[in-house]
Design a protein around this motif. Structure first.
Motif, PDB file in Angstrom:
ATOM      1  N   ALA A 185      33.460  40.547  48.362  1.00  0.00           N
ATOM      2  CA  ALA A 185      33.984  41.609  47.920  1.00  0.00           C
ATOM      3  C   ALA A 185      34.939  41.083  46.751  1.00  0.00           C
ATOM      4  CB  ALA A 185      35.010  42.157  48.811  1.00  0.00           C
ATOM      5  N   SER A 186      35.599  42.044  45.905  1.00  0.00           N
ATOM      6  CA  SER A 186      36.224  41.662  44.553  1.00  0.00           C
ATOM      7  C   SER A 186      37.328  42.673  44.592  1.00  0.00           C
ATOM      8  CB  SER A 186      35.864  41.341  43.489  1.00  0.00           C
ATOM      9  OG  SER A 186      35.236  42.525  42.936  1.00  0.00           O
ATOM     10  N   VAL A 187      38.486  42.439  43.905  1.00  0.00           N
ATOM     11  CA  VAL A 187      39.583  43.487  43.858  1.00  0.00           C
ATOM     12  C   VAL A 187      40.252  43.074  42.374  1.00  0.00           C
ATOM     13  CG1 VAL A 187      41.710  44.402  44.374  1.00  0.00           C
ATOM     14  CG2 VAL A 187      40.085  43.788  46.302  1.00  0.00           C
ATOM     15  N   GLU A 188      40.157  44.076  41.629  1.00  0.00           N
ATOM     16  CA  GLU A 188      40.905  43.938  40.112  1.00  0.00           C
ATOM     17  C   GLU A 188      42.045  44.127  40.268  1.00  0.00           C
ATOM     18  OE1 GLU A 188      39.562  44.998  35.455  1.00  0.00           O
ATOM     19  OE2 GLU A 188      39.118  46.521  37.013  1.00  0.00           O
ATOM     20  N   THR A 189      42.817  43.365  39.392  1.00  0.00           N
ATOM     21  CA  THR A 189      44.496  43.518  39.444  1.00  0.00           C
ATOM     22  C   THR A 189      44.924  43.200  38.004  1.00  0.00           C
ATOM     23  OG1 THR A 189      44.772  41.176  39.786  1.00  0.00           O
ATOM     24  CG2 THR A 189      44.832  42.465  41.629  1.00  0.00           C
ATOM     25  N   ASP A 190      45.921  43.983  37.718  1.00  0.00           N
ATOM     26  CA  ASP A 190      46.549  44.200  36.266  1.00  0.00           C
ATOM     27  C   ASP A 190      46.859  42.784  35.936  1.00  0.00           C
ATOM     28  OD1 ASP A 190      45.985  46.964  36.233  1.00  0.00           O
ATOM     29  OD2 ASP A 190      48.015  47.480  36.204  1.00  0.00           O
ATOM     30  N   CYS A 191      46.587  42.352  34.715  1.00  0.00           N
ATOM     31  CA  CYS A 191      46.650  41.177  34.141  1.00  0.00           C
ATOM     32  C   CYS A 191      45.886  39.750  34.837  1.00  0.00           C
ATOM     33  CB  CYS A 191      48.346  40.888  33.940  1.00  0.00           C
ATOM     34  SG  CYS A 191      48.964  42.061  32.860  1.00  0.00           S
ATOM     35  N   GLY A 192      45.051  40.272  35.803  1.00  0.00           N
ATOM     36  CA  GLY A 192      44.291  39.227  36.624  1.00  0.00           C
ATOM     37  C   GLY A 192      45.098  38.823  37.620  1.00  0.00           C
ATOM     38  N   SER A 193      44.573  37.485  38.068  1.00  0.00           N
ATOM     39  CA  SER A 193      45.451  36.943  39.227  1.00  0.00           C
ATOM     40  C   SER A 193      45.505  35.314  38.540  1.00  0.00           C
ATOM     41  CB  SER A 193      44.813  36.997  40.333  1.00  0.00           C
ATOM     42  OG  SER A 193      45.247  36.253  41.226  1.00  0.00           O
ATOM     43  N   HIS A 194      46.665  35.189  38.186  1.00  0.00           N
ATOM     44  CA  HIS A 194      46.937  33.750  37.678  1.00  0.00           C
ATOM     45  C   HIS A 194      47.171  32.651  39.135  1.00  0.00           C
ATOM     46  CE1 HIS A 194      48.021  30.612  34.877  1.00  0.00           C
ATOM     47  NE2 HIS A 194      48.684  30.034  35.588  1.00  0.00           N
ATOM     48  N   THR A 195      47.697  33.176  40.018  1.00  0.00           N
ATOM     49  CA  THR A 195      48.051  32.705  41.303  1.00  0.00           C
ATOM     50  C   THR A 195      48.031  33.960  42.375  1.00  0.00           C
ATOM     51  OG1 THR A 195      50.447  32.602  41.223  1.00  0.00           O
ATOM     52  CG2 THR A 195      49.204  30.716  40.409  1.00  0.00           C
ATOM     53  N   HIS A 196      47.748  33.495  43.721  1.00  0.00           N
ATOM     54  CA  HIS A 196      48.254  34.666  44.656  1.00  0.00           C
ATOM     55  C   HIS A 196      48.908  33.973  45.712  1.00  0.00           C
ATOM     56  CE1 HIS A 196      44.256  33.200  46.041  1.00  0.00           C
ATOM     57  NE2 HIS A 196      44.642  33.475  47.232  1.00  0.00           N
ATOM     58  N   THR A 197      49.359  34.614  46.910  1.00  0.00           N
ATOM     59  CA  THR A 197      50.004  34.273  47.975  1.00  0.00           C
ATOM     60  C   THR A 197      49.589  34.931  49.189  1.00  0.00           C
ATOM     61  OG1 THR A 197      51.928  33.425  46.605  1.00  0.00           O
ATOM     62  CG2 THR A 197      52.319  33.531  49.135  1.00  0.00           C
TER      63      THR A 197
END
Length: 494
Positions: A185-197
């Motif tokens: 799967a994938s999920v698009e997020t505004d301004c991408g994902s530089h990092t995630h927690t």
């Protein structure tokens, strides 16, 4: 690293996509290149009171290894093609059971670390897209993509930031079979994902991802200013294909730090999003490093994080990069990534308070808690002016009753330091290589250095995975602590 290629937008083709998996069952760890015998290496120049000898003059030779007496280099796994290309930088690390998962701008690699002195490559997934930071929960692996791509597949091509049909965000893999990860799967997020927690959800049938991104521009279709928020993705554990953005809380309703223009090192990056967030779920706390601002957050409502305190340090901090709590949640170490990880920020001219870590005490209670700065810490071993060197990713070494951090410093190596006395932090061990040879791109060194189940694992931008052992009575109690899983930005209560 704050250097980035932009970007982006709409499509979200979430399907079971094909990835290239390179099996490496027979690969073995290369012996460390170490010119010093284990019983008599040079010692750290930064804490002469702790040193067991005289530190060497100058810096190591290109690729030469040096380390303090209490640190041993036990293994190195060099990158394999195509992860050995000049810009295929190694990035973050996540751990599950007896496996380490190492991100790379070209994808990720899974290593069997059941024998830390002889890691074994299990699989390698080619899936380009910076930074490819990783986290893991059970059989699910999450990957951050922070460049504009033609689609969400692992065969995508880079696109300009202004392209309205580009994609970037979170990719999700099933790693139940470590030898054959499957993209689900994938999920698009505004301004991408530089990092995630990764954040445990109150609903135990799912996990949450706090997605940090930044760098808006009026010309970017899905990343226009003001970008004063984060994205929260919920991933159902039994059906990850249903993952979706469920909240976009605004952290800077009145705007963040406006920044201060200037030349290196005298500048402050304006706040336009967050770079990294560390959560301490059992304490319902988070510390967010957001470019020009540091935040202490209440995350008791996981979808509505609330700012408890906001701090700035425009005199010394240029880019608030990341954060780590101590075990008692009475302190936070914030990191300034001066120069975006690409500059020589560990020189006498820069000084000890720029490109450093800052120790903050958390004082007060409840909504009245405040962050109070106590001290800075930075390595002071000699570094070549060609070496990119600045404070970067690290984690606690879980010693009951003490606050000890292992931290990456790019070409400054890996440092172990004690901040139990928050006013007087001090180095107690280190590992480093000399500068890269002059014919190579001058960007390398340790991106992430984390302690996991008895050893330190370092992801080097160019050299692959390093494994270090620490033989020191101050860190010895940590050997008894074993975790089934570890994501450094999701702090456990040991």
């Amino acid at each position: 690293m704050t250097e980035r290629t932009r970007r982006r937008t709409p499509t979200a083709v979430c399907a079971a996509l094909t990835v290239t998996v390179l099996l490496g069952g027979s690969a073995a760890a290369a012996p460390p290149t170490d010119p010093y015998p284990a019983d008599d290496p040079p010692t750290s120049a930064s804490t002469p009171a702790d040193a067991a000898g005289t530190p060497p003059d100058g810096v190591p030779l290109p690729d030469e290894i040096r380390h303090s007496r209490n640190v041993r280099h036990v293994a190195n796994m060099p990158p394999r093609p195509p992860f050995d290309a000049p810009l295929a930088f190694g990035t973050d690390i996540a751990f599950t059971g007896q496996h380490a998962i190492v991100g790379n701008y070209e994808g990720f690699t899974i290593y069997d670390i059941s024998r830390p002195s002889a890691p074994r490559l299990v699989s390698q997934v080619h899936c380009p897209g910076s930074q490819n930071d990783v986290s893991v929960s059970g059989n699910l692996l999450f990957l951050s993509t922070d460049t504009s791509r033609s689609d969400d597949s692992c065969a995508s091509a880079a696109l300009p930031a202004t392209e309205p049909n580009a994609w970037e965000g979170i990719k999700i893999f099933d790693i139940g079979d470590k030898a054959a990860p499957r993209y689900v799967a994938s999920v698009e997020t505004d301004c991408g994902s530089h990092t995630h927690t990764l954040v445990p959800d109150r609903r135990r049938d799912s996990v949450l991802l706090y997605v940090s991104s930044y760098g808006p521009d009026a010309g970017y279709p899905d990343c226009r200013p003001p970008h004063d928020r984060i994205s929260i993705v919920r991933v159902p554990l039994r059906n990850p294909s249903k993952a979706a953005v469920v909240a976009e809380p605004v952290l800077f309703p009145l705007g963040g730090n406006p920044g201060r223009p200037g030349e290196f090192p005298d500048y402050v990056v304006p706040t336009s999003g967050c770079h990294d967030i560390t959560v301490y779920p059992e304490r319902d706390l988070a510390a967010a490093a957001c470019m020009g601002d540091g935040l202490l957050l209440d995350i008791s409502d996981r979808l509505r994080p609330r700012v408890i305190d906001q701090v700035r340090d425009d005199e010394h901090f240029s880019f608030w990069h990341s954060a780590t709590f101590n075990q008692a949640a009475t302190k936070v170490v914030f990191v300034d990534e001066l120069g975006g990880g690409m500059a020589p920020a560990c020189t006498p001219e820069i000084g000890p308070e720029h490109g450093a870590s800052a120790v903050y005490d958390i004082v007060g209670r409840g909504s009245h808690r405040r962050l109070v700065k106590r001290a800075y810490f930075k390595i002071d071993r000699p570094q070549d002016p060609t070496e990119n060197c600045v404070a970067h990713n690290g984690s606690l070494i879980p010693v009951p009753g003490r606050d000890i951090l292992v931290q990456a410093y790019y070409q400054g190596g890996v440092v172990i330091w004690d901040f139990t006395d928050s006013r007087r932090p001090r180095e107690i061990g280190y590992f480093e290589r000399g500068p890269l040879p002059p014919d190579q791109i001058p960007a390398g060194g340790s991106w992430s250095a984390y302690y996991y189940n008895g050893h330190i694992y370092s992801s080097d931008l160019r050299k692959g995975l390093d494994v270090l052992a620490v033989d020191d009575p101050r860190t010895a109690p940590a050997r008894w602590i074993r975790l089934p899983e570890f994501n450094a930005q999701t702090q456990p209560s040991h």
